[in-house]
Design a protein around this motif. Structure first.
Motif, PDB file in Angstrom:
ATOM      1  N   THR A 135       0.849  -1.184   0.000  1.00 27.86           N
ATOM      2  CA  THR A 135       0.000   0.000   0.000  1.00 27.86           C
ATOM      3  C   THR A 135       0.888   1.238   0.000  1.00 27.86           C
ATOM      4  N   ILE A 136       0.261   2.364  -0.245  1.00 30.56           N
ATOM      5  CA  ILE A 136       0.961   3.638  -0.177  1.00 30.56           C
ATOM      6  C   ILE A 136       0.211   4.527   0.807  1.00 30.56           C
ATOM      7  N   ALA A 137       0.916   4.969   1.838  1.00 26.31           N
ATOM      8  CA  ALA A 137       0.355   5.896   2.817  1.00 26.31           C
ATOM      9  C   ALA A 137       0.749   7.305   2.383  1.00 26.31           C
ATOM     10  N   ARG A 138      -0.227   8.237   2.396  1.00 30.00           N
ATOM     11  CA  ARG A 138       0.040   9.596   1.939  1.00 30.00           C
ATOM     12  C   ARG A 138      -0.443  10.615   2.974  1.00 30.00           C
ATOM     13  N   ARG A 139       0.326  11.704   3.048  1.00 32.20           N
ATOM     14  CA  ARG A 139      -0.071  12.834   3.889  1.00 32.20           C
ATOM     15  C   ARG A 139       0.622  14.085   3.358  1.00 32.20           C
ATOM     16  N   ASP A 140      -0.152  15.113   3.112  1.00 33.97           N
ATOM     17  CA  ASP A 140       0.386  16.419   2.714  1.00 33.97           C
ATOM     18  C   ASP A 140       1.365  16.330   1.539  1.00 33.97           C
ATOM     19  N   GLY A 141       1.063  15.490   0.574  1.00 31.52           N
ATOM     20  CA  GLY A 141       1.920  15.372  -0.599  1.00 31.52           C
ATOM     21  C   GLY A 141       3.121  14.461  -0.418  1.00 31.52           C
ATOM     22  N   VAL A 142       3.259  13.833   0.746  1.00 33.66           N
ATOM     23  CA  VAL A 142       4.353  12.903   1.023  1.00 33.66           C
ATOM     24  C   VAL A 142       3.803  11.483   0.974  1.00 33.66           C
ATOM     25  N   SER A 143       4.547  10.589   0.328  1.00 32.36           N
ATOM     26  CA  SER A 143       4.138   9.187   0.235  1.00 32.36           C
ATOM     27  C   SER A 143       5.162   8.293   0.911  1.00 32.36           C
ATOM     28  N   SER A 200       6.792  21.537   8.893  1.00 31.46           N
ATOM     29  CA  SER A 200       6.742  22.970   9.191  1.00 31.46           C
ATOM     30  C   SER A 200       6.831  23.253  10.687  1.00 31.46           C
ATOM     31  N   ASP A 201       6.408  22.305  11.533  1.00 34.99           N
ATOM     32  CA  ASP A 201       6.398  22.531  12.978  1.00 34.99           C
ATOM     33  C   ASP A 201       6.512  21.192  13.705  1.00 34.99           C
ATOM     34  N   ALA A 202       7.723  20.839  14.092  1.00 35.00           N
ATOM     35  CA  ALA A 202       7.955  19.561  14.758  1.00 35.00           C
ATOM     36  C   ALA A 202       7.217  19.464  16.093  1.00 35.00           C
ATOM     37  N   ASP A 203       7.142  20.562  16.828  1.00 38.40           N
ATOM     38  CA  ASP A 203       6.457  20.531  18.127  1.00 38.40           C
ATOM     39  C   ASP A 203       4.971  20.222  17.973  1.00 38.40           C
ATOM     40  N   PRO A 245      10.759  16.666  21.004  1.00 37.11           N
ATOM     41  CA  PRO A 245      11.503  17.595  20.152  1.00 37.11           C
ATOM     42  C   PRO A 245      12.660  18.257  20.906  1.00 37.11           C
ATOM     43  N   GLU A 246      13.792  18.312  20.224  1.00 37.71           N
ATOM     44  CA  GLU A 246      14.991  18.946  20.766  1.00 37.71           C
ATOM     45  C   GLU A 246      15.708  19.676  19.636  1.00 37.71           C
ATOM     46  N   ASP A 247      16.351  20.789  19.971  1.00 37.19           N
ATOM     47  CA  ASP A 247      17.182  21.495  19.000  1.00 37.19           C
ATOM     48  C   ASP A 247      18.479  20.712  18.816  1.00 37.19           C
ATOM     49  N   GLN A 248      18.854  20.495  17.550  1.00 38.25           N
ATOM     50  CA  GLN A 248      20.048  19.741  17.217  1.00 38.25           C
ATOM     51  C   GLN A 248      21.151  20.695  16.757  1.00 38.25           C
ATOM     52  N   PRO A 249      22.424  20.297  16.889  1.00 35.53           N
ATOM     53  CA  PRO A 249      23.526  21.167  16.479  1.00 35.53           C
ATOM     54  C   PRO A 249      23.567  21.430  14.977  1.00 35.53           C
ATOM     55  N   TYR A 250      22.826  20.639  14.205  1.00 39.73           N
ATOM     56  CA  TYR A 250      22.779  20.829  12.751  1.00 39.73           C
ATOM     57  C   TYR A 250      21.557  21.650  12.341  1.00 39.73           C
ATOM     58  N   PHE A 251      21.059  22.473  13.265  1.00 40.56           N
ATOM     59  CA  PHE A 251      20.016  23.463  13.011  1.00 40.56           C
ATOM     60  C   PHE A 251      18.661  22.868  12.627  1.00 40.56           C
ATOM     61  N   MET A 252      18.335  21.754  13.240  1.00 37.05           N
ATOM     62  CA  MET A 252      17.003  21.168  13.098  1.00 37.05           C
ATOM     63  C   MET A 252      16.426  20.983  14.488  1.00 37.05           C
ATOM     64  N   ARG A 253      15.135  21.223  14.626  1.00 40.28           N
ATOM     65  CA  ARG A 253      14.402  20.863  15.841  1.00 40.28           C
ATOM     66  C   ARG A 253      13.675  19.596  15.481  1.00 40.28           C
ATOM     67  N   GLU A 254      13.989  18.508  16.174  1.00 38.32           N
ATOM     68  CA  GLU A 254      13.448  17.227  15.735  1.00 38.32           C
ATOM     69  C   GLU A 254      13.108  16.303  16.890  1.00 38.32           C
ATOM     70  N   VAL A 281      11.681  13.355  12.558  1.00 32.64           N
ATOM     71  CA  VAL A 281      10.728  14.416  12.189  1.00 32.64           C
ATOM     72  C   VAL A 281      11.306  15.733  12.662  1.00 32.64           C
ATOM     73  N   GLY A 282      11.463  16.689  11.751  1.00 28.78           N
ATOM     74  CA  GLY A 282      12.056  17.936  12.186  1.00 28.78           C
ATOM     75  C   GLY A 282      11.780  19.118  11.282  1.00 28.78           C
ATOM     76  N   HIS A 283      12.085  20.306  11.837  1.00 30.90           N
ATOM     77  CA  HIS A 283      12.011  21.518  11.038  1.00 30.90           C
ATOM     78  C   HIS A 283      13.284  22.348  11.242  1.00 30.90           C
ATOM     79  N   ASP A 284      13.589  23.148  10.234  1.00 27.10           N
ATOM     80  CA  ASP A 284      14.794  23.961  10.197  1.00 27.10           C
ATOM     81  C   ASP A 284      14.690  25.103  11.220  1.00 27.10           C
ATOM     82  N   ILE A 285      15.742  25.285  12.012  1.00 24.33           N
ATOM     83  CA  ILE A 285      15.785  26.394  12.968  1.00 24.33           C
ATOM     84  C   ILE A 285      16.978  27.306  12.692  1.00 24.33           C
ATOM     85  N   SER A 286      17.531  27.221  11.484  1.00 22.50           N
ATOM     86  CA  SER A 286      18.702  28.024  11.157  1.00 22.50           C
ATOM     87  C   SER A 286      18.359  29.489  10.926  1.00 22.50           C
TER      88      SER A 286
END
Length: 131
Positions: free
Chosen positions: A45-53, A81-84, A101-110, A123-128
């Protein structure tokens, strides 16, 4: 290479023990949508959400299949868009949250979540501040 030729997307294929149960987890716990199954009995099967498969492919009972043991490697990563907010949604639905969720040293909150077959999803979003 042609100037018009592009790779536009990539879709992960996750091996699962039971595609119907895996699809239910992705639907009920992670908010994906599954429209149909292939095979009799269902094997894909293919699971889809918000354009992601995410493709879920059941292995045969006799195949050797070992779910991902926790070793810190992701089976897939969802750039959101919002990991939290997504963490709160997944937690409210009873998903298997590995860490908050935690801020990572590579500028992602994940955060991390695990599916029924042991696949680790990042799962994360950019915090740079560059987005």
């Amino acid at each position: 290479m042609s100037a018009t030729l592009q790779i536009r997307d990539a879709t992960p294929v996750l091996l699962v023990r039971d595609v119907v149960k895996a699809a239910a987890y992705y639907t009920d716990k992670l908010g994906f949508n599954v429209e149909r199954f292939w095979g009799d009995p269902p094997m894909f099967t293919i699971a889809r959400r918000d354009g992601v498969s995410v493709m879920l492919n059941q292995v045969d009972a006799g195949d050797s299949f070992r779910p991902n043991d926790y070793d810190g490697r992701f089976s897939l990563y969802l750039d959101v868009s919002d990991a939290d907010a997504l963490h709160a949604e997944f937690a409210a639905q009873g998903a298997d949250i590995v860490c908050a969720p935690e801020d990572q040293p590579y500028f992602m909150r994940e955060f991390q979540v695990r599916d029924l077959d042991g696949h680790l999803l990042g799962v994360g979003h950019d915090i740079s501040g560059k987005n």
